[in-house]
Design an enzyme around this catalytic site. Structure first.
Site: not given
Ligand code: ADP
Ligand code: MG
Length: 155
Positions: A15, A27, A29, A79, A82, A91, A109
């Site tokens: 993301g 989240t 993505n 996004e 879970i 990823y 916010f």
């Molecule tokens: P990004 O900006 O790359 O999306 P995030 O800080 O949003 O980074 O973290 C997302 C990544 O965290 C996901 O792609 C996944 O690999 C990992 N992840 C670990 N636990 C979860 C979860 N419970 N829900 C979603 N993503 C998770």
């Molecule tokens: Mg994300």
């Protein structure tokens, strides 16, 4: 919400590092191609539903459909947070989701605390909704439980 339930599958990509992980809500993505396959008139906002990574278990999730700052807010981003603690990042894996219901529109916010507490409320609302029998049954949908083995990802 005429598009719901909406089923979708796609690779988890990097993301824009908006710090969701720092807020305690990473989240996953979807790629731009997957987002473009969504109905163009699906409202932005927060949704709840079910999600599954690769061949894994089906978990509750909350999902944000929002405007993508990388494209000057002309394209959407999708996004999924879970509601489960994973041992590792995923990823490149295939994420399957069923979007079931709408919680609220996108909001701005005044503070980080207000944002975090809104997210916590969204998560609680998702958990409650998904325990209702009519929503619980979608967890068992064939979409997640394909006959003859589930989705094989390329890792
Ligand atoms: P990004 O900006 O790359 O999306 P995030 O800080 O949003 O980074 O973290 C997302 C990544 O965290 C996901 O792609 C996944 O690999 C990992 N992840 C670990 N636990 C979860 C979860 N419970 N829900 C979603 N993503 C998770
Ligand atoms: Mg994300």
């Amino acid at each position: 919400m005429r598009h719901l339930p909406y089923f979708c599958r796609g690779e988890v990509v990097k993301g824009f590092g908006r710090g969701s992980r720092e807020l305690g809500v990473p989240t996953a993505n979807f790629s731009e191609q997957v987002v473009e396959s969504f109905p163009s008139d699906i409202p932005t906002g927060i949704y709840y539903g079910w999600a599954c990574v690769g061949n894994g278990d089906v978990h509750k999730m909350v999902l944000s459909i929002g405007w993508n700052p990388f494209y000057k807010n002309t394209k959407k981003s999708v996004e999924t947070h879970i509601i489960h603690t994973f041992k590792e990042d995923f990823y490149g894996e295939i994420l399957s989701i069923a979007i079931i219901g709408y919680i609220r529109p996108e909001k701005n916010f005044d503070s980080l605390e207000a944002l975090i507490s809104a997210i916590q409320e969204d998560i609680e609302e998702a958990k409650r909704q998904l325990d209702l029998p009519e929503h619980l049954k979608l967890k068992e949908d064939n979409f997640f439980h394909l006959p003859g083995g589930k989705i094989v990802n390329n890792h």
